[in-house]
Scaffold this active site. Structure first.
Site, short mmCIF file in Angstrom:
data_model
loop_
_atom_site.label_atom_id
_atom_site.label_comp_id
_atom_site.label_asym_id
_atom_site.label_seq_id
_atom_site.Cartn_x
_atom_site.Cartn_y
_atom_site.Cartn_z
N HIS A 1 0.85 -1.19 0.00
CA HIS A 1 0.00 0.00 0.00
C HIS A 1 0.88 1.23 0.00
O HIS A 1 1.94 1.23 0.62
CB HIS A 1 -0.92 0.01 1.23
N ASP B 1 -8.02 -5.30 -0.11
CA ASP B 1 -8.52 -6.04 -1.27
C ASP B 1 -8.20 -7.52 -1.19
O ASP B 1 -8.81 -8.33 -1.88
CB ASP B 1 -7.93 -5.46 -2.56
N1 CMC Z 1 4.18 -7.45 -5.11
C1 CMC Z 1 5.52 -7.46 -5.27
N2 CMC Z 1 6.31 -6.39 -5.10
C2 CMC Z 1 5.71 -5.24 -4.75
C3 CMC Z 1 4.32 -5.14 -4.55
C4 CMC Z 1 3.55 -6.31 -4.74
N3 CMC Z 1 2.22 -6.29 -4.57
N4 CMC Z 1 3.99 -3.88 -4.20
C5 CMC Z 1 5.15 -3.18 -4.19
N5 CMC Z 1 6.19 -4.01 -4.51
C6 CMC Z 1 7.62 -3.65 -4.53
C7 CMC Z 1 7.96 -2.84 -5.76
O1 CMC Z 1 8.34 -3.69 -6.84
C8 CMC Z 1 9.10 -2.01 -5.24
O2 CMC Z 1 10.24 -2.82 -5.17
P1 CMC Z 1 11.72 -2.18 -5.47
O3 CMC Z 1 11.93 -1.20 -4.34
O4 CMC Z 1 12.63 -3.35 -5.43
O5 CMC Z 1 11.62 -1.52 -6.82
C9 CMC Z 1 8.68 -1.69 -3.80
O6 CMC Z 1 7.86 -2.80 -3.42
C10 CMC Z 1 7.91 -0.39 -3.63
O7 CMC Z 1 6.80 -0.41 -4.54
P2 CMC Z 1 6.14 0.88 -5.22
O8 CMC Z 1 5.47 0.46 -6.48
O9 CMC Z 1 7.20 1.96 -5.31
O10 CMC Z 1 5.09 1.32 -4.11
P3 CMC Z 1 3.87 2.26 -4.35
O11 CMC Z 1 3.59 2.92 -3.05
O12 CMC Z 1 4.10 3.12 -5.54
O13 CMC Z 1 2.68 1.24 -4.74
C11 CMC Z 1 0.81 -0.19 -4.66
C12 CMC Z 1 1.65 0.86 -3.90
C13 CMC Z 1 -0.46 -0.51 -3.86
C14 CMC Z 1 0.39 0.37 -6.02
C15 CMC Z 1 1.67 -1.47 -4.84
O14 CMC Z 1 2.03 -1.99 -3.58
C16 CMC Z 1 0.97 -2.54 -5.67
O15 CMC Z 1 1.05 -2.50 -6.91
N6 CMC Z 1 0.22 -3.51 -5.01
C17 CMC Z 1 -0.55 -4.49 -5.74
C18 CMC Z 1 -1.89 -3.87 -6.18
C19 CMC Z 1 -2.86 -3.72 -5.01
O16 CMC Z 1 -3.07 -4.62 -4.21
N7 CMC Z 1 -3.52 -2.54 -4.97
C20 CMC Z 1 -4.57 -2.25 -3.96
C21 CMC Z 1 -4.18 -1.19 -2.99
S1 CMC Z 1 -5.30 -1.16 -1.57
C22 CMC Z 1 -6.77 -0.54 -2.23
C23 CMC Z 1 -6.68 0.90 -2.47
O17 CMC Z 1 -6.72 1.66 -1.47
O18 CMC Z 1 -6.60 1.32 -3.65
#
Ligand code: CMC
Length: 417
Positions: free
Chosen positions: A295, A352
């Site tokens: 998240h 989710d």
């Molecule tokens: N699986 C594997 N690796 C992950 C995941 C995941 N679900 N989420 C983040 N990472 C890794 C990402 O690859 C990165 O690694 P590195 O530092 O080595 O490059 C690190 O963790 C940080 O990720 P980020 O993309 O910079 O983090 P963010 O804050 O931009 O993204 C997120 C947050 C929710 C978009 C992301 O965690 C994600 O894509 N999760 C899966 C989709 C999901 O479940 N979304 C629902 C969110 S809850 C409902 C809502 O409120 O919308």
């Protein structure tokens, strides 16, 4: 040296007001994805990602989920206080009065092929409401008139969702039943059949009510920021909410609940090897992510997920449903929580991860999960839009750092190679 004002919130959150920075220094701030940018001062929802705190108008989400109902929470978010008995009865009666939808809406619905994703249908229908209420195009009307639009949205969106569900399946539409509460009425409009009366099950109503409450607001997330920015151009509330629905659709946001179940089914179809999928998620060269994990703001745990996790077992047991996806979800969660990659990056199951399992048990089709999220998030979008308009916030218009070509002369077609 530039002196910039500090802004402090009621929970001691601190921000630097950079509103005049560019005028004074020529610099802008650069923050792709707005990871460290406050877009507004809001009094609706407080969230502390480190401590796993979520409060609507000061009330802890745990207490609201346990003691309140979704419609009451909607009132709280939109108008700022928990309603007194009479105020709530009036609000409920107003919503009931507006639940019917113009019959011509069915013609619009009939135009969609049965393959249409329900989120696309819902955002189109939300925009279509402007055609039935053209006076709503003016968002600067009196607050009474804007309030009618608010009530209409709260009342009609569940009807539109239920109609799109029955229409896609070629089933006769069900009309709202004003004798029922908000969630029971919605479930009956979805599942009642001409051949079989739908019996409203209090366990299902309670589960859906909780899911809606837990999704009702989440401060400046992607879809809410979209609603505010669209509304900041003085676009009407229906159009702003429709934009929010589209933003929510994405798998990184509200579309994640659908993707969680699809991922779990994919793991089952591949022999149930959770390790293989965890390895894929960890591979920097593989775009696959564990859906329902991570998240942007919760970096220890998602309090909504904690509540739903406790509910999932209870609800599946009460409903007598044993979903194979739930077993795999448990294995995945256990394995990921022990894995250095997920621990280091503070990636925990989010709301989710569990909501999809509960909704599947209730019988909601997977592609309608993000639609359920939309019904839940609706009062949050409305409250945030209303607050933005009340504060008379300026049009949202971020700056950029241009990194493209410098000025160059036009090339005729013949001289391009
Ligand atoms: N699986 C594997 N690796 C992950 C995941 C995941 N679900 N989420 C983040 N990472 C890794 C990402 O690859 C990165 O690694 P590195 O530092 O080595 O490059 C690190 O963790 C940080 O990720 P980020 O993309 O910079 O983090 P963010 O804050 O931009 O993204 C997120 C947050 C929710 C978009 C992301 O965690 C994600 O894509 N999760 C899966 C989709 C999901 O479940 N979304 C629902 C969110 S809850 C409902 C809502 O409120 O919308």
């Amino acid at each position: 040296m530039y002196k910039l004002p500090i802004v402090e919130g009621t929970e001691n959150e601190k921000g630097i007001d950079i509103g005049k920075l560019r005028d004074e220094s020529g610099y802008i701030t650069l923050d792709t994805g707005y990871k460290n940018t406050g877009s507004t001062q809001s009094s609706i929802t407080f969230l502390d990602g480190e401590k796993g705190i979520l409060r609507y108008r000061g009330y802890p989400i745990e207490q609201l989920a346990e003691k309140s109902t979704f419609l009451e929470v909607a009132y709280l978010l939109i108008y700022g206080e928990l309603p007194e008995k009479q105020a709530f009865e009036n609000f409920q009666a107003d919503v009931k009065k507006h639940q019917l939808v113009h019959e011509d809406m069915k013609q619009i619905l009939n135009g969609f092929p049965s393959t249409a994703h329900p989120m696309g249908v819902l955002s189109s229908l939300a925009t279509s409401l402007t055609a039935f209420f053209p006076e709503s195009l003016d968002p600067n009307r009196s607050s009474d008139k804007v309030n009618t639009t608010i009530i209409r949205l709260m009342a009609k969106i569940p009807t539109l969702v239920a109609w799109s569900y029955t229409n896609a399946r070629g089933i006769k539409t069900n009309y709202p039943d004003n004798k029922l509460d908000y969630v029971s009425n919605f479930l009956k409009m979805m599942f009642n059949l001409p051949t079989e009366d739908y019996e409203v099950d209090p366990v299902v109503v309670d589960a859906m009510d909780k899911i809606f409450i837990l999704h009702a607001d989440h401060e400046q997330n992607c879809s809410t920021s979209t609603v505010r920015i669209v509304g900041s151009s003085h676009a009407n509330l229906y159009a702003s909410v429709a934009a929010g629905i589209n933003a929510l659709w994405g798998p990184l946001h509200g579309g994640a609940n659908q993707k969680v179940i699809e991922m779990l089914q994919n793991i089952i179809a591949n022999g149930g090897d959770t390790k293989k999928f965890i390895d894929k998620a960890k591979d920097p060269n593989d775009p696959f992510r564990l859906m329902g994990f991570g998240h942007r703001v919760y970096k220890n745990f998602d309090p909504r997920a904690e509540i739903l996790k406790k509910q999932t077992d209870k609800i599946l047991e009460k409903l007598g449903v044993n979903e194979p996806e739930f077993e795999v979800a448990k294995q995945l969660e256990e394995a990921a929580l022990k894995d250095e990659y997920f621990i280091e990056r503070k990636l925990y199951p989010n709301v989710d991860f569990y909501s999809g399992i509960i909704m599947k048990a209730i019988g909601i089709p997977i592609d309608m999960f993000p639609v359920m999220f939309s019904i839940g998030r609706l009062p949050g979008w409305i409250a945030q839009w209303r607050e933005m308009r009340k504060h008379n916030e300026p049009i949202g218009r971020p700056r950029q750092i241009y990194v493209g070509e410098k000025e160059r002369p036009y090339k005729d077609m013949a001289s391009r190679s």
